[in-house]
Motif scaffolding. Structure first.
Motif, PDB file in Angstrom:
ATOM      1  N   ILE A 188       0.630  -1.304   0.157  1.00  0.00           N
ATOM      2  CA  ILE A 188      -0.024   0.104  -0.022  1.00  0.00           C
ATOM      3  C   ILE A 188       0.778   1.165  -0.066  1.00  0.00           C
ATOM      4  O   ILE A 188       0.801   1.979  -0.903  1.00  0.00           O
ATOM      5  N   THR A 189       2.001   1.163   0.717  1.00  0.00           N
ATOM      6  CA  THR A 189       3.010   2.369   0.801  1.00  0.00           C
ATOM      7  C   THR A 189       3.450   2.603  -0.651  1.00  0.00           C
ATOM      8  O   THR A 189       3.386   3.694  -0.893  1.00  0.00           O
ATOM      9  N   ALA A 190       3.987   1.545  -1.302  1.00  0.00           N
ATOM     10  CA  ALA A 190       4.533   1.709  -2.426  1.00  0.00           C
ATOM     11  C   ALA A 190       3.673   2.131  -3.644  1.00  0.00           C
ATOM     12  O   ALA A 190       4.174   3.025  -4.402  1.00  0.00           O
ATOM     13  N   LEU A 191       2.281   1.599  -3.746  1.00  0.00           N
ATOM     14  CA  LEU A 191       1.245   2.028  -4.626  1.00  0.00           C
ATOM     15  C   LEU A 191       1.142   3.643  -4.425  1.00  0.00           C
ATOM     16  O   LEU A 191       0.897   4.214  -5.171  1.00  0.00           O
ATOM     17  N   SER A 192       0.798   3.830  -3.127  1.00  0.00           N
ATOM     18  CA  SER A 192       0.639   5.270  -2.756  1.00  0.00           C
ATOM     19  C   SER A 192       1.642   6.364  -2.938  1.00  0.00           C
ATOM     20  O   SER A 192       1.313   7.357  -3.577  1.00  0.00           O
ATOM     21  N   LEU A 193       2.952   5.856  -2.778  1.00  0.00           N
ATOM     22  CA  LEU A 193       4.262   6.780  -3.213  1.00  0.00           C
ATOM     23  C   LEU A 193       3.998   6.857  -4.799  1.00  0.00           C
ATOM     24  O   LEU A 193       4.455   8.106  -5.321  1.00  0.00           O
ATOM     25  N   LEU A 194       3.980   5.906  -5.429  1.00  0.00           N
ATOM     26  CA  LEU A 194       4.103   5.915  -6.926  1.00  0.00           C
ATOM     27  C   LEU A 194       2.919   6.734  -7.652  1.00  0.00           C
ATOM     28  O   LEU A 194       3.009   7.556  -8.364  1.00  0.00           O
ATOM     29  N   VAL A 195       1.601   6.624  -7.039  1.00  0.00           N
ATOM     30  CA  VAL A 195       0.599   7.486  -7.297  1.00  0.00           C
ATOM     31  C   VAL A 195       0.609   8.816  -7.097  1.00  0.00           C
ATOM     32  O   VAL A 195       0.529   9.840  -7.999  1.00  0.00           O
ATOM     33  N   ALA A 196       1.260   9.240  -5.822  1.00  0.00           N
ATOM     34  CA  ALA A 196       1.329  10.590  -5.439  1.00  0.00           C
ATOM     35  C   ALA A 196       2.550  11.141  -6.339  1.00  0.00           C
ATOM     36  O   ALA A 196       2.702  12.249  -6.559  1.00  0.00           O
ATOM     37  N   PHE A 197       3.627  10.393  -6.715  1.00  0.00           N
ATOM     38  CA  PHE A 197       4.689  10.891  -7.314  1.00  0.00           C
ATOM     39  C   PHE A 197       4.186  11.156  -9.027  1.00  0.00           C
ATOM     40  O   PHE A 197       4.467  12.163  -9.772  1.00  0.00           O
ATOM     41  N   LEU A 198       3.648  10.027  -9.560  1.00  0.00           N
ATOM     42  CA  LEU A 198       3.236  10.297 -11.011  1.00  0.00           C
ATOM     43  C   LEU A 198       1.978  11.466 -11.178  1.00  0.00           C
ATOM     44  O   LEU A 198       2.025  11.817 -12.308  1.00  0.00           O
ATOM     45  N   ALA A 199       1.172  11.531  -9.901  1.00  0.00           N
ATOM     46  CA  ALA A 199      -0.087  12.507 -10.414  1.00  0.00           C
ATOM     47  C   ALA A 199       0.281  13.700  -9.714  1.00  0.00           C
ATOM     48  O   ALA A 199      -0.847  14.282  -9.285  1.00  0.00           O
ATOM     49  N   ARG A 200       1.344  14.021  -9.243  1.00  0.00           N
ATOM     50  CA  ARG A 200       1.645  15.112  -8.540  1.00  0.00           C
ATOM     51  C   ARG A 200       1.021  16.604  -9.097  1.00  0.00           C
ATOM     52  O   ARG A 200       1.353  16.479 -10.501  1.00  0.00           O
ATOM     53  N   PRO A 201       0.566  17.571  -8.799  1.00  0.00           N
ATOM     54  CA  PRO A 201       0.502  17.691  -7.035  1.00  0.00           C
ATOM     55  C   PRO A 201      -1.098  17.041  -6.665  1.00  0.00           C
ATOM     56  O   PRO A 201      -0.932  16.699  -5.392  1.00  0.00           O
ATOM     57  N   SER A 202      -1.635  16.847  -7.411  1.00  0.00           N
ATOM     58  CA  SER A 202      -3.071  16.258  -7.033  1.00  0.00           C
ATOM     59  C   SER A 202      -3.072  14.836  -6.183  1.00  0.00           C
ATOM     60  O   SER A 202      -3.985  14.286  -5.400  1.00  0.00           O
ATOM     61  N   GLY A 203      -1.857  14.315  -6.762  1.00  0.00           N
ATOM     62  CA  GLY A 203      -1.646  12.735  -6.258  1.00  0.00           C
ATOM     63  C   GLY A 203      -1.409  12.660  -4.600  1.00  0.00           C
ATOM     64  O   GLY A 203      -1.671  11.705  -4.034  1.00  0.00           O
ATOM     65  N   ILE A 204      -1.201  13.788  -4.028  1.00  0.00           N
ATOM     66  CA  ILE A 204      -0.976  13.825  -2.467  1.00  0.00           C
ATOM     67  C   ILE A 204      -2.117  13.427  -1.824  1.00  0.00           C
ATOM     68  O   ILE A 204      -2.217  12.895  -0.806  1.00  0.00           O
ATOM     69  N   GLY A 205      -3.149  13.469  -2.431  1.00  0.00           N
ATOM     70  CA  GLY A 205      -4.581  13.478  -2.077  1.00  0.00           C
ATOM     71  C   GLY A 205      -4.912  12.098  -1.439  1.00  0.00           C
ATOM     72  O   GLY A 205      -5.513  11.579  -0.670  1.00  0.00           O
ATOM     73  N   ILE A 206      -4.201  11.017  -2.193  1.00  0.00           N
ATOM     74  CA  ILE A 206      -4.047   9.487  -1.672  1.00  0.00           C
ATOM     75  C   ILE A 206      -3.718   9.426  -0.014  1.00  0.00           C
ATOM     76  O   ILE A 206      -4.295   8.552   0.613  1.00  0.00           O
ATOM     77  N   PHE A 207      -2.605  10.259   0.150  1.00  0.00           N
ATOM     78  CA  PHE A 207      -2.337  10.019   1.645  1.00  0.00           C
ATOM     79  C   PHE A 207      -3.349  10.573   2.451  1.00  0.00           C
ATOM     80  O   PHE A 207      -3.803  10.140   3.761  1.00  0.00           O
ATOM     81  N   PHE A 208      -4.024  11.853   2.261  1.00  0.00           N
ATOM     82  CA  PHE A 208      -5.182  12.466   2.740  1.00  0.00           C
ATOM     83  C   PHE A 208      -6.184  11.485   3.166  1.00  0.00           C
ATOM     84  O   PHE A 208      -6.724  11.315   4.279  1.00  0.00           O
ATOM     85  N   GLY A 209      -6.487  10.863   1.997  1.00  0.00           N
ATOM     86  CA  GLY A 209      -7.528   9.663   2.020  1.00  0.00           C
ATOM     87  C   GLY A 209      -7.339   8.541   3.053  1.00  0.00           C
ATOM     88  O   GLY A 209      -8.222   8.251   3.817  1.00  0.00           O
ATOM     89  N   LEU A 210      -6.079   8.113   2.971  1.00  0.00           N
ATOM     90  CA  LEU A 210      -5.403   6.958   3.726  1.00  0.00           C
ATOM     91  C   LEU A 210      -5.759   7.162   5.157  1.00  0.00           C
ATOM     92  O   LEU A 210      -6.106   6.610   6.096  1.00  0.00           O
ATOM     93  N   ALA A 211      -5.222   8.672   5.486  1.00  0.00           N
ATOM     94  CA  ALA A 211      -5.039   9.027   6.820  1.00  0.00           C
ATOM     95  C   ALA A 211      -6.529   9.209   7.440  1.00  0.00           C
ATOM     96  O   ALA A 211      -6.917   8.688   8.579  1.00  0.00           O
TER      97      ALA A 211
END
Length: 135
Positions: free
Chosen positions: A90-113
């Motif tokens: 889950i961490t690897a997938l989240s980091l990959l998504v956040a990096f590839l879809a920046r800046p909006s991809g950071i939302g994945i971490f907000f959702g997880l939290a």
């Protein structure tokens, strides 16, 4: 604790997880509405993806813990490996998504939290309230 008590406790906790999923869906809709109004809809989409990943993590954890604890000889090592693999994935997938879809991809971490907060409030707080009622 007898088997019957353990089963009823599991059902109560499962109900709390179901309530957490419903609350997470409502929060996802609110996130989409708020980010849409701010013209940042993709951020809302990634928040919803994070909420979904949180739910998936909870479901996988639930089934893994249930399967391991119901076996004839529960194995701590198997549980530890299951947790480590799941969290790494889950961490690897989240980091990959956040990096590839920046800046909006950071939302994945907000959702997880946010999902983790919701699941804790939905499952742990009712248990604490129940403990306070005991004499």
């Amino acid at each position: 604790m007898g088997r019957r008590e353990a089963v009823s406790q599991v059902n109560v906790n499962r109900l709390g997880v179901s309530h957490a999923a419903v609350k997470a869906i409502a929060l996802g809709v609110l996130a989409l509405m708020a980010t849409g109004a701010l013209d940042r809809l993709m951020l809302g989409v990634f928040i919803c993806v994070g909420l979904a990943l949180g739910w998936l993590n909870t479901r996988i954890t639930w089934s893994s813990v249930t399967r391991i604890t119901r076996s004839e000889m529960p194995n701590k090592h198997a549980l530890t490996v299951s947790i480590a693999v799941r969290l790494f994935g889950i961490t690897a997938l989240s980091l990959l998504v956040a990096f590839l879809a920046r800046p909006s991809g950071i939302g994945i971490f907000f959702g997880l939290a946010v999902f983790q907060v919701v699941v804790i409030l939905s499952t742990v707080l009712p248990q604490v309230k129940g403990l306070r009622r005991l004499p």
